[in-house]
Design a protein around this motif. Structure first.
Motif, PDB file in Angstrom:
ATOM      1  N   ASN A 164       0.852  -1.186   0.000  1.00 25.70           N
ATOM      2  CA  ASN A 164       0.000   0.000   0.000  1.00 25.70           C
ATOM      3  C   ASN A 164       0.888   1.237   0.000  1.00 25.70           C
ATOM      4  O   ASN A 164       1.850   1.310   0.755  1.00 25.70           O
ATOM      5  CB  ASN A 164      -0.880  -0.023   1.262  1.00 25.70           C
ATOM      6  N   GLU A 165       0.568   2.215  -0.859  1.00 24.02           N
ATOM      7  CA  GLU A 165       1.432   3.408  -0.958  1.00 24.02           C
ATOM      8  C   GLU A 165       1.449   4.224   0.321  1.00 24.02           C
ATOM      9  O   GLU A 165       2.320   5.072   0.519  1.00 24.02           O
ATOM     10  CB  GLU A 165       1.031   4.290  -2.142  1.00 24.02           C
ATOM     11  N   GLN A 166       0.488   3.977   1.216  1.00 22.84           N
ATOM     12  CA  GLN A 166       0.429   4.712   2.479  1.00 22.84           C
ATOM     13  C   GLN A 166       1.548   4.329   3.437  1.00 22.84           C
ATOM     14  O   GLN A 166       1.826   5.038   4.399  1.00 22.84           O
ATOM     15  CB  GLN A 166      -0.917   4.433   3.179  1.00 22.84           C
ATOM     16  N   ILE A 167       2.182   3.184   3.199  1.00 18.00           N
ATOM     17  CA  ILE A 167       3.171   2.710   4.180  1.00 18.00           C
ATOM     18  C   ILE A 167       4.601   2.699   3.652  1.00 18.00           C
ATOM     19  O   ILE A 167       5.503   2.243   4.345  1.00 18.00           O
ATOM     20  CB  ILE A 167       2.806   1.299   4.713  1.00 18.00           C
ATOM     21  N   VAL A 168       4.803   3.201   2.441  1.00 16.49           N
ATOM     22  CA  VAL A 168       6.156   3.163   1.872  1.00 16.49           C
ATOM     23  C   VAL A 168       6.580   4.520   1.316  1.00 16.49           C
ATOM     24  O   VAL A 168       5.751   5.355   0.975  1.00 16.49           O
ATOM     25  CB  VAL A 168       6.283   2.114   0.740  1.00 16.49           C
ATOM     26  N   LEU A 169       7.893   4.721   1.231  1.00 18.48           N
ATOM     27  CA  LEU A 169       8.450   5.837   0.475  1.00 18.48           C
ATOM     28  C   LEU A 169       9.154   5.228  -0.730  1.00 18.48           C
ATOM     29  O   LEU A 169       9.775   4.162  -0.613  1.00 18.48           O
ATOM     30  CB  LEU A 169       9.460   6.618   1.321  1.00 18.48           C
ATOM     31  N   ILE A 192      13.116  10.949  -4.327  1.00 17.82           N
ATOM     32  CA  ILE A 192      11.808  10.547  -3.809  1.00 17.82           C
ATOM     33  C   ILE A 192      10.719  11.028  -4.767  1.00 17.82           C
ATOM     34  O   ILE A 192      10.725  12.183  -5.186  1.00 17.82           O
ATOM     35  CB  ILE A 192      11.581  11.092  -2.381  1.00 17.82           C
ATOM     36  N   GLU A 214       3.372   8.636  -6.138  1.00 12.25           N
ATOM     37  CA  GLU A 214       2.830   7.382  -6.659  1.00 12.25           C
ATOM     38  C   GLU A 214       2.416   7.507  -8.118  1.00 12.25           C
ATOM     39  O   GLU A 214       2.208   6.512  -8.803  1.00 12.25           O
ATOM     40  CB  GLU A 214       1.614   6.938  -5.827  1.00 12.25           C
ATOM     41  N   GLN A 242      10.981   1.732   0.448  1.00 13.71           N
ATOM     42  CA  GLN A 242      11.237   1.532   1.873  1.00 13.71           C
ATOM     43  C   GLN A 242       9.925   1.544   2.640  1.00 13.71           C
ATOM     44  O   GLN A 242       9.144   2.489   2.537  1.00 13.71           O
ATOM     45  CB  GLN A 242      12.141   2.633   2.428  1.00 13.71           C
ATOM     46  N   LYS A 243       9.702   0.503   3.404  1.00 10.57           N
ATOM     47  CA  LYS A 243       8.524   0.461   4.261  1.00 10.57           C
ATOM     48  C   LYS A 243       8.820   1.359   5.461  1.00 10.57           C
ATOM     49  O   LYS A 243       9.793   1.131   6.176  1.00 10.57           O
ATOM     50  CB  LYS A 243       8.268  -0.981   4.707  1.00 10.57           C
ATOM     51  N   VAL A 244       8.033   2.417   5.641  1.00 13.75           N
ATOM     52  CA  VAL A 244       8.322   3.370   6.712  1.00 13.75           C
ATOM     53  C   VAL A 244       7.271   3.371   7.812  1.00 13.75           C
ATOM     54  O   VAL A 244       7.463   3.965   8.861  1.00 13.75           O
ATOM     55  CB  VAL A 244       8.471   4.816   6.163  1.00 13.75           C
ATOM     56  N   ILE A 245       6.146   2.733   7.565  1.00 12.12           N
ATOM     57  CA  ILE A 245       5.113   2.679   8.595  1.00 12.12           C
ATOM     58  C   ILE A 245       5.137   1.282   9.192  1.00 12.12           C
ATOM     59  O   ILE A 245       4.767   0.306   8.549  1.00 12.12           O
ATOM     60  CB  ILE A 245       3.703   2.972   8.019  1.00 12.12           C
ATOM     61  N   LEU A 246       5.618   1.243  10.418  1.00  9.94           N
ATOM     62  CA  LEU A 246       5.753  -0.044  11.092  1.00  9.94           C
ATOM     63  C   LEU A 246       5.000   0.013  12.410  1.00  9.94           C
ATOM     64  O   LEU A 246       4.702   1.087  12.922  1.00  9.94           O
ATOM     65  CB  LEU A 246       7.234  -0.349  11.343  1.00  9.94           C
ATOM     66  N   GLY A 247       4.708  -1.098  12.940  1.00  7.39           N
ATOM     67  CA  GLY A 247       3.984  -1.120  14.209  1.00  7.39           C
ATOM     68  C   GLY A 247       4.892  -0.843  15.383  1.00  7.39           C
ATOM     69  O   GLY A 247       6.076  -1.139  15.350  1.00  7.39           O
ATOM     70  N   GLY A 248       4.330  -0.227  16.399  1.00  7.33           N
ATOM     71  CA  GLY A 248       5.116  -0.004  17.613  1.00  7.33           C
ATOM     72  C   GLY A 248       4.876   1.361  18.185  1.00  7.33           C
ATOM     73  O   GLY A 248       4.243   2.179  17.596  1.00  7.33           O
TER      74      GLY A 248
END
Lengths: 273, 85
Positions: free
Chosen positions: B51-56, B63, B66, B79-85
């Motif tokens: 999903n484009e919402q979680i990557v750059l 940069i 989409e 790069q996956k930039v949205i991770l849990g935590g």
């Protein structure tokens, strides 16, 4: 948010959101002569928090901002890893519940000790609407507590919370962090699969992708509806408005015993602070 | 030939010509994978199940959004930039 502030405690995880928040708050508050102190809660998650803490130390050192670290080990005698390795009959809640409750307690505790008059939390737009949706799906009575400023109930015993990033999408914060060259470590909490949040996060992201603007519309709905609910709550005689002091630790609570002490009792461990 | 490298923590996808058209060779968690592709960044992400919402996304080191087009011989870093935590 900053009106009248003299000393702001900045909740710092070391991740991209808190790095951006600290950097921007430092820029904004310097001319206003507002003091900043970063507060980092180390839950004791091996391979996660230990990888991020060096980034928090590096940034605070570069900006000349004091960093106050408080650990779960110091607070309740056990790291989150130790709690999660306990027998399942002793720990009936999910890791996210222990983490969230103890972290909130640790931040309040540290903020009071440091004498700050604001506590800045790095909740971004995604965090706000995920929390909104999760609370709605769980029928939580404090559905609107994640306001940009303050909480559901105003009380002198609460330190005012501010959420300066509440209108910024998480992806834009990540982009800003990368463009600014912050050495954000993109690591995932090993307990993330246990929580409800990933499910809600994926649903909202998929919807945003198909219907752009959904996130901002949700936030707007949250703020507008939350304002009306708060006004109606303030005008009511609800017993939920009454804030007691926890019989065990003295912290403000709506019941007799605060959630943190209830969890500690369930785990049969002893609070240290 | 495929040009596959890691740049920082970005996962690198290199587009190459082949007999059958444009292919993307990607490495996700150190596992190589190639897919036939030509189109926008958003379409590429969709094909990769991201999903484009979680990557750059970087295209040749810059940069991009989409909506940018990916053509053969471009280097795409995700790069996956949205991770849990």
């Amino acid at each position: 948010m900053l009106k009248g502030a003299k000393h702001i405690g900045v909740a710092m995880s070391g991740g991209k959101d808190s790095q951006v928040m600290l950097y921007l708050l430092n820029k904004i508050t310097k001319p206003m002569k507002i003091k900043l102190t970063a507060i980092l809660v180390d839950e004791g998650i091996n391979g996660y928090r230990d990888k991020i803490i060096p980034e928090a130390k590096k940034l605070t050192s570069e900006l000349g901002i004091p960093l106050h670290i408080v650990t779960f080990k110091d607070l309740v005698g056990h790291s989150l890893d130790e709690i999660m390795s306990m027998d399942k009959k002793d720990r009936i809640e999910s890791s996210c519940t222990y983490c969230g409750v103890f972290r909130r307690y640790a931040l309040n505790n540290a903020a009071k000790k440091l004498g700050v008059d604001r506590l800045a939390i790095g909740h971004n737009l995604d965090d706000m609407i995920q929390g909104y949706m999760m609370n709605m799906m769980r029928n939580e009575n404090l559905l609107f507590r994640f306001k940009p400023t303050g909480g559901a109930v105003e009380d002198d015993r609460f330190i005012m919370r501010i959420r300066p990033l509440f209108k910024i999408p998480e992806k834009e914060l990540a982009l800003y962090a990368v463009l600014k060259g912050f050495k954000s470590v993109f690591v995932e909490c090993p307990y993330v699969g246990e929580g409800f949040r990933p499910l809600v996060r994926d649903f909202i992201n998929s919807t945003e992708s198909k219907y752009p603007g959904t996130k901002f519309k949700m936030l707007q709905n949250y703020i507008e509806t939350g304002k009306k609910v708060s006004e109606s709550f303030a005008a009511s005689n609800s017993t939920e408005k009454k804030i007691n002091s926890c019989e065990k630790c003295g912290e403000p609570t709506s019941g007799k015993i605060c959630k943190s002490c209830r969890l500690i009792d369930q785990l049969r461990i002893k609070r240290k602070v | 030939m495929y040009g596959v490298t890691y740049i920082n923590s970005f996962c690198v996808y290199s587009l190459v010509d082949s007999f059958y058209g444009d292919f993307v060779k990607c490495i996700i968690n150190e596992k190589p994978r190639s897919i036939k592709f030509k189109g926008t960044v958003k379409e590429l992400l969709g094909k990769l199940g991201l999903n484009e919402q979680i990557v750059l996304v970087k295209l040749n080191g810059t940069i991009v959004t989409e909506l940018d087009e990916v053509s053969d011989k471009d280097t795409v870093e995700i790069q996956k930039v949205i991770l849990g935590g």
